[in-house]
Design a protein around this motif. Structure first.
Motif, PDB file in Angstrom:
ATOM      1  N   ASN A  55       0.818  -1.218   0.000  1.00 31.70           N
ATOM      2  CA  ASN A  55       0.000   0.000   0.000  1.00 31.70           C
ATOM      3  C   ASN A  55       0.849   1.265   0.000  1.00 31.70           C
ATOM      4  OD1 ASN A  55      -2.697  -1.283   0.296  1.00 31.70           O
ATOM      5  ND2 ASN A  55      -1.791  -2.047   2.203  1.00 31.70           N
ATOM      6  N   MET A  56       2.202   1.079   0.030  1.00 32.06           N
ATOM      7  CA  MET A  56       3.153   2.195   0.084  1.00 32.06           C
ATOM      8  C   MET A  56       2.786   3.157   1.206  1.00 32.06           C
ATOM      9  SD  MET A  56       5.510   1.435  -1.979  1.00 32.06           S
ATOM     10  CE  MET A  56       6.518   2.915  -2.000  1.00 32.06           C
ATOM     11  N   LEU A  57       2.606   2.563   2.407  1.00 32.49           N
ATOM     12  CA  LEU A  57       2.240   3.348   3.580  1.00 32.49           C
ATOM     13  C   LEU A  57       3.175   3.033   4.739  1.00 32.49           C
ATOM     14  CD1 LEU A  57      -1.661   3.028   3.770  1.00 32.49           C
ATOM     15  CD2 LEU A  57      -0.360   5.066   3.163  1.00 32.49           C
ATOM     16  N   ILE A  58       3.331   3.999   5.642  1.00 26.31           N
ATOM     17  CA  ILE A  58       3.966   3.752   6.933  1.00 26.31           C
ATOM     18  C   ILE A  58       2.853   3.287   7.854  1.00 26.31           C
ATOM     19  CG2 ILE A  58       5.131   4.798   8.910  1.00 26.31           C
ATOM     20  CD1 ILE A  58       6.422   6.754   6.873  1.00 26.31           C
ATOM     21  N   THR A  59       2.925   2.048   8.303  1.00 23.62           N
ATOM     22  CA  THR A  59       1.805   1.451   9.041  1.00 23.62           C
ATOM     23  C   THR A  59       1.831   1.739  10.529  1.00 23.62           C
ATOM     24  OG1 THR A  59       3.024  -0.614   9.334  1.00 23.62           O
ATOM     25  CG2 THR A  59       1.673  -0.411   7.356  1.00 23.62           C
ATOM     26  N   VAL A  60       3.009   1.679  11.129  1.00 21.21           N
ATOM     27  CA  VAL A  60       3.131   1.882  12.574  1.00 21.21           C
ATOM     28  C   VAL A  60       4.508   2.451  12.868  1.00 21.21           C
ATOM     29  CG1 VAL A  60       3.958  -0.481  12.977  1.00 21.21           C
ATOM     30  CG2 VAL A  60       2.860   0.762  14.848  1.00 21.21           C
ATOM     31  N   PRO A  80       2.149   8.302   3.407  1.00 20.02           N
ATOM     32  CA  PRO A  80       2.802   7.601   2.295  1.00 20.02           C
ATOM     33  C   PRO A  80       4.202   7.154   2.710  1.00 20.02           C
ATOM     34  CG  PRO A  80       1.730   9.601   1.515  1.00 20.02           C
ATOM     35  CD  PRO A  80       1.653   9.635   3.021  1.00 20.02           C
ATOM     36  N   ALA A  81       4.650   6.023   2.198  1.00 20.67           N
ATOM     37  CA  ALA A  81       5.941   5.459   2.602  1.00 20.67           C
ATOM     38  C   ALA A  81       7.082   6.448   2.444  1.00 20.67           C
ATOM     39  CB  ALA A  81       6.217   4.186   1.808  1.00 20.67           C
ATOM     40  N   LEU A  82       7.007   7.295   1.418  1.00 21.82           N
ATOM     41  CA  LEU A  82       8.109   8.219   1.161  1.00 21.82           C
ATOM     42  C   LEU A  82       8.023   9.496   1.997  1.00 21.82           C
ATOM     43  CD1 LEU A  82       8.638   7.704  -2.662  1.00 21.82           C
ATOM     44  CD2 LEU A  82       9.999   6.852  -0.770  1.00 21.82           C
ATOM     45  N   PHE A  83       7.092   9.541   2.945  1.00 21.83           N
ATOM     46  CA  PHE A  83       7.103  10.618   3.942  1.00 21.83           C
ATOM     47  C   PHE A  83       8.434  10.595   4.677  1.00 21.83           C
ATOM     48  CE2 PHE A  83       6.280  11.766   8.436  1.00 21.83           C
ATOM     49  CZ  PHE A  83       5.947  13.104   8.255  1.00 21.83           C
ATOM     50  N   PHE A  84       8.975   9.407   4.843  1.00 21.14           N
ATOM     51  CA  PHE A  84      10.285   9.219   5.459  1.00 21.14           C
ATOM     52  C   PHE A  84      11.366  10.012   4.719  1.00 21.14           C
ATOM     53  CE2 PHE A  84      13.659   6.201   3.954  1.00 21.14           C
ATOM     54  CZ  PHE A  84      14.586   6.381   4.956  1.00 21.14           C
TER      55      PHE A  84
END
Length: 264
Positions: A55-60, A80-84
């Motif tokens: 889902n290209m998400l940061i889950t926890v 979104p995963a690339l928020f990182f």
């Protein structure tokens, strides 16, 4: 000489995104062992988060993430995963993505029973809670690979290195392959074009790595001897061998060399 080219966020998403549903409900429980063991090898304050490639998400994210980054746990989660990547210095982000992709490609091509035997260490500058860039160590202690060899989620650990003073820009990435007892080192090359080049550095044994991790955490020789169940003289012999390998004269110089060259 091997080189790694930088990746844009668009390229990384295209490569990393998995169409495979995970079937994992509790991500934190799935990586609970790696999360519990993280403090054993952390060399500074750290936080963690788990990315879902499906889902290209940061889950926890860890409860303390707001103490070491500009955003709270609730602000990290379901981003979104690339928020990182938005927290990484713009000069470093392309190479961090390239290094992560390189490591994931290496891991998924291994037999399933060996996929936990590759470790990646990446140095980069990331924002702290005051939105100031400082050096951190990025690691992937855990990775889930489905039966089609598509990486679908990973545990990311970010360790604050503010307490270390780097003499120069450190080695950007270390890839530790326990299967073949091999470590690859990559640094940022500024010749002609920006790229990451594979370079040769001294081989550090597993026992020496254990000793160095304890040194970096501030333990004295007697404390290291007690922790590793070895004698005082054995610890001193290891330190002497490490100084010889790295051409350093003191423990302080040794620590700086290890940190600047990402030898852990």
């Amino acid at each position: 000489m091997k080189t790694l080219q930088p990746l844009t966020t668009e390229q990384f998403v295209k490569n990393a995104k998995s169409e495979k549903e995970l079937g994992i409900v509790d991500y934190e429980a799935f990586f609970s062992t790696q999360i519990k063991e993280a403090h054993n090898f952390a060399i500074g304050p750290y936080y963690w988060f788990i990315g879902d490639n499906s889902n290209m998400l940061i889950t926890v994210a860890s409860n303390n993430i707001g103490e070491l980054s500009p955003f709270s746990k609730s602000e990290w989660e379901n981003k979104p995963a690339l928020f990182f990547v938005e927290n990484i210095h713009p000069e470093d982000s392309f190479y961090v993505l390239s290094a992560i992709q390189f490591a994931m490609d290496r891991i998924v091509n291994l037999p399933s029973e060996q996929q936990t035997d590759v470790r990646i260490n990446i140095y980069a500058r990331m924002l702290n809670a005051q939105k100031v860039f400082r050096w951190v160590l990025i690691q992937m202690p855990g990775l889930y690979v489905n039966n089609k060899n598509l990486t679908t989620c990973g545990l990311m650990m970010i360790t604050d290195l503010t307490h270390f003073n780097f003499n120069s820009r450190p080695i950007l990435m270390t890839l530790v392959d326990k299967v073949n007892n091999k470590t690859e080192y990559y640094h940022l090359s500024l010749h002609n074009e920006l790229k990451m080049e594979n370079i040769l550095l001294p081989h550090i044994t597993k026992r020496e790595q254990q000793l160095l991790q304890l040194m970096l955490r501030g333990l004295t020789t007697p404390e290291i001897a007690d922790t590793l169940f070895i004698s005082y003289h054995t610890v001193e012999n290891h330190k002497r061998n490490l100084r010889r390998k790295t051409s350093t004269k003191t423990s302080v110089e040794l620590v700086h060399y290890i940190m600047n060259n990402n030898l852990l």
